[in-house]
Design a protein around this motif. Structure first.
Motif, mmCIF file in Angstrom:
data_model
loop_
_atom_site.group_PDB
_atom_site.id
_atom_site.type_symbol
_atom_site.label_atom_id
_atom_site.label_comp_id
_atom_site.label_asym_id
_atom_site.label_seq_id
_atom_site.Cartn_x
_atom_site.Cartn_y
_atom_site.Cartn_z
ATOM 1 N N HIS A 228 0.706 -1.187 -0.044
ATOM 2 C CA HIS A 228 -0.047 -0.038 0.095
ATOM 3 C C HIS A 228 0.965 1.261 0.040
ATOM 4 O O HIS A 228 0.604 2.480 -0.670
ATOM 5 C CB HIS A 228 -1.064 0.179 1.202
ATOM 6 C CG HIS A 228 -1.614 1.188 1.091
ATOM 7 N ND1 HIS A 228 -1.436 2.290 2.100
ATOM 8 C CD2 HIS A 228 -3.054 1.433 0.453
ATOM 9 C CE1 HIS A 228 -2.500 3.230 1.775
ATOM 10 N NE2 HIS A 228 -3.265 2.604 0.902
ATOM 11 N N ARG A 229 1.903 1.224 0.982
ATOM 12 C CA ARG A 229 2.828 2.480 0.989
ATOM 13 C C ARG A 229 3.458 2.586 -0.694
ATOM 14 O O ARG A 229 3.669 3.906 -1.123
ATOM 15 C CB ARG A 229 3.989 2.268 1.967
ATOM 16 C CG ARG A 229 3.303 2.425 3.124
ATOM 17 C CD ARG A 229 4.673 2.627 4.235
ATOM 18 N NE ARG A 229 5.412 1.425 4.223
ATOM 19 C CZ ARG A 229 5.097 0.182 5.290
ATOM 20 N NH1 ARG A 229 4.132 0.290 5.994
ATOM 21 N NH2 ARG A 229 5.787 -0.755 5.143
ATOM 22 N N VAL B 221 -3.731 11.877 -8.925
ATOM 23 C CA VAL B 221 -4.342 10.760 -8.714
ATOM 24 C C VAL B 221 -5.116 10.664 -7.306
ATOM 25 O O VAL B 221 -4.413 10.611 -6.255
ATOM 26 C CB VAL B 221 -3.449 9.460 -8.804
ATOM 27 C CG1 VAL B 221 -4.015 8.398 -8.281
ATOM 28 C CG2 VAL B 221 -2.466 9.472 -9.940
ATOM 29 N N ARG B 222 -6.433 10.829 -7.365
ATOM 30 C CA ARG B 222 -7.208 11.107 -6.071
ATOM 31 C C ARG B 222 -7.248 9.885 -5.267
ATOM 32 O O ARG B 222 -7.168 9.879 -4.143
ATOM 33 C CB ARG B 222 -8.616 11.566 -6.523
ATOM 34 C CG ARG B 222 -8.698 12.860 -6.815
ATOM 35 C CD ARG B 222 -10.110 13.209 -7.246
ATOM 36 N NE ARG B 222 -10.153 14.513 -7.827
ATOM 37 C CZ ARG B 222 -10.050 14.860 -8.998
ATOM 38 N NH1 ARG B 222 -9.953 14.007 -10.059
ATOM 39 N NH2 ARG B 222 -10.170 16.245 -9.458
ATOM 40 N N ASP B 223 -7.312 8.550 -5.889
ATOM 41 C CA ASP B 223 -7.289 7.358 -5.225
ATOM 42 C C ASP B 223 -6.498 6.272 -5.750
ATOM 43 O O ASP B 223 -6.627 5.661 -6.708
ATOM 44 C CB ASP B 223 -8.844 6.752 -5.378
ATOM 45 C CG ASP B 223 -9.023 5.414 -4.488
ATOM 46 O OD1 ASP B 223 -8.046 5.067 -3.647
ATOM 47 O OD2 ASP B 223 -9.980 4.951 -4.512
ATOM 48 N N PRO B 224 -5.054 6.075 -5.024
ATOM 49 C CA PRO B 224 -4.332 5.151 -5.545
ATOM 50 C C PRO B 224 -4.709 3.811 -5.839
ATOM 51 O O PRO B 224 -4.080 3.258 -6.678
ATOM 52 C CB PRO B 224 -3.038 5.177 -4.313
ATOM 53 C CG PRO B 224 -3.370 6.402 -3.705
ATOM 54 C CD PRO B 224 -4.882 6.770 -3.662
ATOM 55 N N LEU B 225 -5.657 3.382 -5.052
ATOM 56 C CA LEU B 225 -6.197 2.158 -5.237
ATOM 57 C C LEU B 225 -6.620 1.954 -6.690
ATOM 58 O O LEU B 225 -6.868 0.727 -7.238
ATOM 59 C CB LEU B 225 -7.315 1.668 -4.084
ATOM 60 C CG LEU B 225 -6.795 1.630 -2.862
ATOM 61 C CD1 LEU B 225 -7.928 1.411 -1.863
ATOM 62 C CD2 LEU B 225 -5.589 0.773 -2.532
ATOM 63 N N LYS B 226 -6.992 2.924 -7.483
ATOM 64 C CA LYS B 226 -7.640 3.100 -8.638
ATOM 65 C C LYS B 226 -6.406 2.469 -9.911
ATOM 66 O O LYS B 226 -6.599 2.264 -10.979
ATOM 67 C CB LYS B 226 -8.257 4.267 -9.051
ATOM 68 C CG LYS B 226 -9.519 4.267 -8.265
ATOM 69 C CD LYS B 226 -10.486 5.211 -8.756
ATOM 70 C CE LYS B 226 -11.978 5.392 -8.262
ATOM 71 N NZ LYS B 226 -12.912 5.997 -9.027
ATOM 72 N N LEU B 227 -5.073 2.779 -9.208
ATOM 73 C CA LEU B 227 -4.229 2.185 -9.951
ATOM 74 C C LEU B 227 -4.021 0.671 -10.044
ATOM 75 O O LEU B 227 -3.339 0.187 -10.976
ATOM 76 C CB LEU B 227 -2.941 2.745 -9.590
ATOM 77 C CG LEU B 227 -2.887 4.481 -9.639
ATOM 78 C CD1 LEU B 227 -1.468 4.706 -9.004
ATOM 79 C CD2 LEU B 227 -2.860 4.862 -11.142
ATOM 80 N N ILE B 228 -4.822 -0.089 -9.240
ATOM 81 C CA ILE B 228 -4.739 -1.419 -9.371
ATOM 82 C C ILE B 228 -5.129 -2.133 -10.759
ATOM 83 O O ILE B 228 -4.320 -2.984 -11.011
ATOM 84 C CB ILE B 228 -5.190 -2.112 -8.232
ATOM 85 C CG1 ILE B 228 -4.475 -1.762 -6.919
ATOM 86 C CG2 ILE B 228 -5.307 -3.769 -8.139
ATOM 87 C CD1 ILE B 228 -5.329 -1.973 -5.449
#
Length: 80
Positions: free
Chosen positions: A26-27, A44-51
């Motif tokens: 996550h980091r 990038v508002r939500d880093p999880l959207k990069l997954i």
């Protein structure tokens, strides 16, 4: 400057997924999002959207996966 594998990403209709990430992953994802935002000059508002684009890129460049996928598709056509 080194080019990141993910050059941009599209905000698409969200699909809910539950996923546990190790804290270190996550980091790194957060740092990746920050670097991508700097390169693309787009937050990038939500880093999880990069997954999703990361997984897509990984699968698109995995030669063994592509080969097995083609083999599996041929096999499925013969069954039908």
């Amino acid at each position: 400057m080194t080019k990141l594998k993910i050059q941009s990403f599209e905000e698409a209709k969200p699909v809910k997924v539950t996923l546990e990430l190790p804290a270190s992953v996550h980091r790194d994802l957060v740092v990746y999002a920050e670097l991508l935002a700097r390169e693309c000059e787009q937050p990038v508002r939500d880093p999880l959207k990069l997954i999703v684009p990361m997984l897509s890129r990984f699968m698109a460049t995995d030669r063994a996966f592509a080969k097995l996928r083609r083999t599996h598709q041929v096999f499925r056509k013969r069954e039908g």
